[in-house]
Motif scaffolding. Structure first.
Motif, PDB file in Angstrom:
ATOM      1  N   MET A 636       9.153  25.955 -37.207  1.00 21.61           N
ATOM      2  CA  MET A 636       9.407  24.915 -36.150  1.00 21.61           C
ATOM      3  C   MET A 636       8.570  23.614 -36.645  1.00 21.61           C
ATOM      4  N   GLN A 637       7.450  23.837 -37.068  1.00 18.18           N
ATOM      5  CA  GLN A 637       6.673  22.748 -37.672  1.00 18.18           C
ATOM      6  C   GLN A 637       7.048  21.993 -38.876  1.00 18.18           C
ATOM      7  N   TYR A 638       7.874  23.037 -39.747  1.00 21.18           N
ATOM      8  CA  TYR A 638       8.476  22.146 -40.857  1.00 21.18           C
ATOM      9  C   TYR A 638       9.819  21.804 -40.276  1.00 21.18           C
ATOM     10  N   PHE A 639      10.500  22.282 -39.650  1.00 19.21           N
ATOM     11  CA  PHE A 639      11.936  21.773 -39.095  1.00 19.21           C
ATOM     12  C   PHE A 639      11.708  20.485 -38.423  1.00 19.21           C
ATOM     13  N   PHE A 640      10.868  20.358 -37.472  1.00 21.63           N
ATOM     14  CA  PHE A 640      10.649  19.325 -36.743  1.00 21.63           C
ATOM     15  C   PHE A 640       9.738  18.112 -37.576  1.00 21.63           C
ATOM     16  N   ALA A 641       9.034  18.491 -38.468  1.00 15.24           N
ATOM     17  CA  ALA A 641       7.907  17.683 -39.176  1.00 15.24           C
ATOM     18  C   ALA A 641       6.882  17.405 -38.132  1.00 15.24           C
ATOM     19  N   ALA A 642       6.502  18.176 -37.479  1.00 14.88           N
ATOM     20  CA  ALA A 642       5.498  17.964 -36.449  1.00 14.88           C
ATOM     21  C   ALA A 642       4.343  19.085 -36.572  1.00 14.88           C
ATOM     22  N   ASP A 643       3.299  18.653 -36.966  1.00 13.61           N
ATOM     23  CA  ASP A 643       2.114  19.314 -37.239  1.00 13.61           C
ATOM     24  C   ASP A 643       1.771  20.323 -35.945  1.00 13.61           C
ATOM     25  N   ARG A 644       1.631  21.630 -36.212  1.00 12.53           N
ATOM     26  CA  ARG A 644       1.266  22.570 -35.151  1.00 12.53           C
ATOM     27  C   ARG A 644      -0.025  22.468 -34.623  1.00 12.53           C
ATOM     28  N   GLN A 645      -0.999  21.828 -35.431  1.00 12.63           N
ATOM     29  CA  GLN A 645      -2.137  21.711 -35.201  1.00 12.63           C
ATOM     30  C   GLN A 645      -2.592  20.403 -34.238  1.00 12.63           C
ATOM     31  N   ASN A 646      -1.508  19.479 -34.426  1.00  8.63           N
ATOM     32  CA  ASN A 646      -1.839  18.057 -33.897  1.00  8.63           C
ATOM     33  C   ASN A 646      -1.414  18.061 -32.453  1.00  8.63           C
ATOM     34  N   THR A 647      -2.156  18.148 -31.390  1.00  3.04           N
ATOM     35  CA  THR A 647      -1.665  18.189 -30.082  1.00  3.04           C
ATOM     36  C   THR A 647      -0.799  16.906 -29.764  1.00  3.04           C
ATOM     37  N   ARG A 648      -1.011  15.880 -30.409  1.00  5.83           N
ATOM     38  CA  ARG A 648      -0.001  14.715 -30.046  1.00  5.83           C
ATOM     39  C   ARG A 648       1.247  14.963 -30.443  1.00  5.83           C
ATOM     40  N   VAL A 649       1.533  15.811 -31.348  1.00  7.49           N
ATOM     41  CA  VAL A 649       3.046  16.090 -31.798  1.00  7.49           C
ATOM     42  C   VAL A 649       3.406  17.494 -31.497  1.00  7.49           C
ATOM     43  N   SER A 650       2.519  18.508 -31.481  1.00  9.66           N
ATOM     44  CA  SER A 650       2.814  19.917 -31.488  1.00  9.66           C
ATOM     45  C   SER A 650       3.826  20.483 -30.478  1.00  9.66           C
ATOM     46  N   ASP A 651       3.944  19.663 -29.053  1.00 15.41           N
ATOM     47  CA  ASP A 651       4.866  19.977 -28.128  1.00 15.41           C
ATOM     48  C   ASP A 651       5.940  18.944 -27.730  1.00 15.41           C
ATOM     49  N   ARG A 652       6.195  18.263 -28.948  1.00 18.51           N
ATOM     50  CA  ARG A 652       6.973  16.876 -28.791  1.00 18.51           C
ATOM     51  C   ARG A 652       8.645  17.297 -28.674  1.00 18.51           C
ATOM     52  N   TYR A 653       8.857  18.341 -29.547  1.00 15.57           N
ATOM     53  CA  TYR A 653      10.048  18.928 -29.633  1.00 15.57           C
ATOM     54  C   TYR A 653      10.292  20.152 -29.199  1.00 15.57           C
ATOM     55  N   ASP A 654      11.355  20.480 -28.865  1.00 16.28           N
ATOM     56  CA  ASP A 654      11.870  21.689 -28.132  1.00 16.28           C
ATOM     57  C   ASP A 654      12.628  22.953 -29.169  1.00 16.28           C
ATOM     58  N   VAL A 655      11.999  23.871 -29.219  1.00 13.90           N
ATOM     59  CA  VAL A 655      12.746  24.932 -29.975  1.00 13.90           C
ATOM     60  C   VAL A 655      13.970  25.362 -29.010  1.00 13.90           C
ATOM     61  N   LEU A 656      14.212  25.024 -27.874  1.00 13.14           N
ATOM     62  CA  LEU A 656      15.472  25.123 -27.281  1.00 13.14           C
ATOM     63  C   LEU A 656      16.497  24.134 -27.566  1.00 13.14           C
ATOM     64  N   SER A 657      16.185  23.309 -28.446  1.00  6.96           N
ATOM     65  CA  SER A 657      17.150  22.374 -28.760  1.00  6.96           C
ATOM     66  C   SER A 657      18.468  23.012 -29.437  1.00  6.96           C
ATOM     67  N   PRO A 658      19.662  22.504 -29.373  1.00 14.55           N
ATOM     68  CA  PRO A 658      20.644  23.035 -30.048  1.00 14.55           C
ATOM     69  C   PRO A 658      20.387  23.179 -31.506  1.00 14.55           C
TER      70      PRO A 658
END
Ligand code: PEP
Ligand code: MG
Length: 763
Positions: A636-658
């Motif tokens: 998911m971090q690579y799919f959304f290009a959102a660093d899993r360690q970076n709290t500013r972006v790690s929860d920005r996108y939802d795995v429950l997106s289509p």
């Protein structure tokens, strides 16, 4: 010049010696402070000496004086910033003037009778960096106050802080309401990194100097002790830097460079030596200088300056450890809750496990290694509690809530009651989960494998108790990360063998080393990469430096001792990487056979699917693998290009997106079509709503941290897979950003049990 009496701090050590004598006398709190002021005035040659202490209202109260009117004691109070005393308190710095009345901050208090005294000096009384009072000295003669005199008063103030905070003064009736020991309830909100709720006592994870060990018997010997400790501190820093082995969980190379600079800083050393020459023990001298730095730190807002002061504080802590004043890791009180700035996983493992109940950190992150170890140990850990260390005292009652990331220091009775109720409910729930040890089957009869993610041998002990079907992911890098040196083949094999022994008939999937990125082994050369998550990590490192990986494969084959063995490779991003890793393994098996060793009776080789690219190349590699494990954290971090360690972006996108669900569905479909077992081992598998959706997409095996197994089994037992599958099918092409709100709204209509809806709101 007039022949006037000049202050004669001829021998500050004599002053401290007399303080020590006074401390040994049994007397009440007021008498003790009165004697102290008289003695300080007399020994240091002042007409007046007064002690002002901070009250909980923040006002500074004149608590003892020699030389001012006795009736002003306990009646004169100054607000912070009011008068010269208030100014000393606000700045937490000494102040002196030869003409007090001419000073702009002067505030006249007639009841003190201080008119005749022109020269004034005030120094803050600091404890743990907090301003707890002000010590003042005055004299009628108008004169310059020497640096030396201020220095002596600061040394005295350091000892005073501890005298005042020690039981008999703070607890006395006259001094009721003083803010010397912290007493207010405090609540901190941080990040919940390992679940559970505990109540216990605070143990500050930083060296603390006992109040009985403040004044030196023999200052010459003391200075030698200090020098020896400084030298050994320097040597240890040099050694860490030169060996290239930066201790795991400890400071980075840059910070160590800064330490080296500070450890040779003349100003710092001179301040320490000076404090010892004035009669403090080496430990007390470090504490005094640390206190002053900390007081400045609390007032500083410039981040670079704060960083520097933090480094200095760490250095002071290290020096105290070299003086053997550190916290004894094994010697904890019962129900200890450690409060620290940060902690390394190795240190965490050193604590007495029976007594350690929780960890509260000012820093730390969800995927920090300390958090992973805490989860493994089943201990709540809360991070990012900035300022907690300054607000807690050793022995304070605390409640740590690892579910919501809250730390309560000195909680009020109503907070305690609420938490007792919550702890009771949590333990009831745990007991209910314990009864669900059997296989997890959905309402419509679908069997779902629920496996454990582990990294430490001790976690395996709970395998049966929590009813896991096996270990779906054993993170082997753990042993490497907590070891100062490369674990030898025999040590690796011993751990793997114990894991297999402990698992008995249940399957274990070993993941080969997943180092690099944020996972650093102390013995590995540190390479700075601009984008560590996209860098030289996991299998990339294993294939480019095959020695380590080969060694590990050998250890795994040895440990299997002819039993079945399952292993998988992390971060495969292209089919050739999988083929290369598999070739290497085949070679090792041949090697073992050749050498006459037992080879695994059944060897299964898996691939971790952690990059989106691999999801589209899956058909080209699936014939080379026996199973697939979806590392959804990385995927998911690579799919959304959102660093899993970076709290500013790690929860920005939802795995429950289509779109993400479409990817996950594709992976499962390809595996099913090729009859290749597939499971999910990222954090999503541990979340009820997400897990329900994964099952509805077709996944039949999930792997998660041990604490999540009970709740997920409960979820599975209430799920109607077919109903949710039908509901999802028509919505996977929906334009919605996420299906979460729709799922929550549909609830039972989508076949979801209550748990999934209750716990599914947050991402
Ligand atoms: C993942 O990436 O989902 C995974 C399970 O591996 P790790 O969290 O150790 O990177
Ligand atoms: Mg991963």
């Amino acid at each position: 010049m007039d022949d006037v009496k000049t202050p004669s701090v001829r021998d500050p050590r004599r002053l401290l010696k007399r303080m020590r004598e006074l401390m040994a006398v049994q007397e009440n709190a007021q008498a003790r402070l009165d004697h102290l002021t008289a003695m300080i005035a007399q020994e240091a040659g002042w007409d007046v000496c007064s002690i002002y202490l901070a009250r909980q209202s923040n006002a500074l109260e004149l608590c003892a004086t020699f030389g001012l009117k006795p009736e002003s004691v306990h009646s004169v109070r100054l607000q912070p910033g009011e008068g010269l005393v208030g100014l000393v308190a606000r700045r937490a710095r000494p102040l002196s003037t030869s003409n007090a009345r001419a000073h702009p901050a002067f505030s006249y208090k007639p009841e003190t009778g201080e008119e005749p005294f022109n020269t004034f000096v005030g120094v803050p009384i600091l404890r743990g960096g907090r301003m707890v009072g002000v010590l003042t000295a005055q004299t009628s003669q108008e004169r310059q106050v020497e640096v030396d005199e201020i220095e002596t008063l600061q040394t005295v103030a350091m000892v005073l802080a501890e005298i005042v905070a020690s039981g008999d003064i703070v607890e006395s009736e006259e001094m009721a309401g003083l803010d010397v020991r912290q007493s207010r309830p405090e609540r901190f909100q941080g990040g919940a990194y390992s679940g559970g709720v505990v109540q216990g006592v605070a143990v500050l994870f930083e060296p603390h100097v006992e109040s009985t060990r403040l004044i030196a018997e023999d200052p010459v010997a003391e200075e030698e002790r200090l020098d020896t400790a400084i030298n050994s501190l320097r040597a240890s820093i040099d050694q860490m830097l030169d060996s290239g082995r930066i201790p795991f969980g400890g400071p980075t190379r840059d910070v160590l460079q800064a330490y080296r600079m500070f450890a040779h800083d003349r100003g710092w050393m001179e301040r320490l030596r000076e404090a010892v020459r004035r009669g403090l023990t080496a430990e007390a001298a470090v504490e005094r200088v640390r206190n002053e730095n900390r007081a400045r730190l609390m007032k500083a807002s410039d981040p670079t300056f704060r960083e520097r002061l933090h480094d200095l504080e760490d250095l002071a802590n290290r020096l105290l450890r070299h003086l053997e004043g550190g916290v004894n890791l094994a010697d904890l009180p019962d129900n200890a809750i450690i409060i620290a700035r940060n902690i390394g996983p190795a240190e965490l493992l050193d604590f007495d496990r029976e007594k350690l109940k929780g960890i509260a950190l000012e820093e730390g992150s969800a995927s920090s290694h300390a958090a992973i170890v805490a989860k493994a140990l089943g201990i709540p850990l809360v991070g990012r509690l900035e300022g907690a260390l300054d607000r807690a005292e050793n022995g304070d009652p605390v409640i740590l809530d690892g579910e919501f990331g809250i730390l309560h220091i000195r909680p009020q009775p109503d907070v305690e009651e609420t938490y007792q109720e919550r702890m009771r409910l949590l333990s009831e729930r745990r007991m209910a989960y314990a009864e669900m040890r059997g296989p997890a089957v959905t309402q419509d009869g679908v069997r779902v494998g629920v496996h454990m993610n582990a990294g430490l041998l001790i976690e395996l002990m709970a395998l049966d108790e929590i009813g896991a079907d096996g270990v779906g992911l054993f993170r082997t890098e753990f042993q490497f990360m907590v070891s100062e040196t490369l674990p030898r083949l025999s040590a690796q094999a011993a751990v793997y063998k114990s894991v297999l022994d402990a698992a008995g008939d249940k399957p274990v999937v070993f993941r080969t080393l997943d180092l690099g990125g944020d996972k650093v082994a102390p013995f590995a050369p540190s390479t700075k990469e601009p984008n560590p998550a996209l860098g030289w990590r996991a299998i990339r490192m294993g294939l480019d430096r095959p020695g380590l990986l080969r060694y590990q494969m050998r250890a795994l084959i040895q440990a299997a001792e002819g039993r079945p063995l399952q292993l998988m490779f992390p971060m495969i991003a292209a089919p050739w990487e999988m083929r290369a890793a598999r070739d290497m393994l085949d070679r090792e098996v041949r090697h073992a056979k050749h050498a006459g060793h037992a080879i695994p009776s059944d060897l299964k080789v898996g691939m971790m699917l952690e990059t989106p690219g691999m999801a589209w190349a899956l058909e080209h590699v699936i014939d080379t693998v026996d199973f697939v494990s979806v590392g959804a954290n990385d995927l998911m971090q690579y799919f959304f290009a959102a660093d899993r360690q970076n709290t500013r972006v790690s929860d920005r996108y939802d795995v429950l997106s289509p779109s993400a669900l479409d990817l996950l569905k594709r992976i499962n479909d390809v595996c099913v079509a090729h009859d290749t077992p597939v499971s999910v081992c990222g954090e999503v598998a541990a979340k009820p709503l997400e897990a329900a959706v994964l099952i509805a997409l077709g996944y039949r095996s999930l792997s998660m941290a041990s604490g999540n197994i009970g709740p997920i089994k409960k979820l599975v037992s209430g799920l109607d897979t077919a109903k949710l599958g039908t509901w999802l099918a028509s919505r996977l092409e929906s334009p919605a950003d996420s299906l979460r709100p729709l799922l929550l709204e549909a609830g039972e209509d989508a076949g979801l049990p209550r748990e999934a809806v209750e716990n599914g709101r947050a991402i």
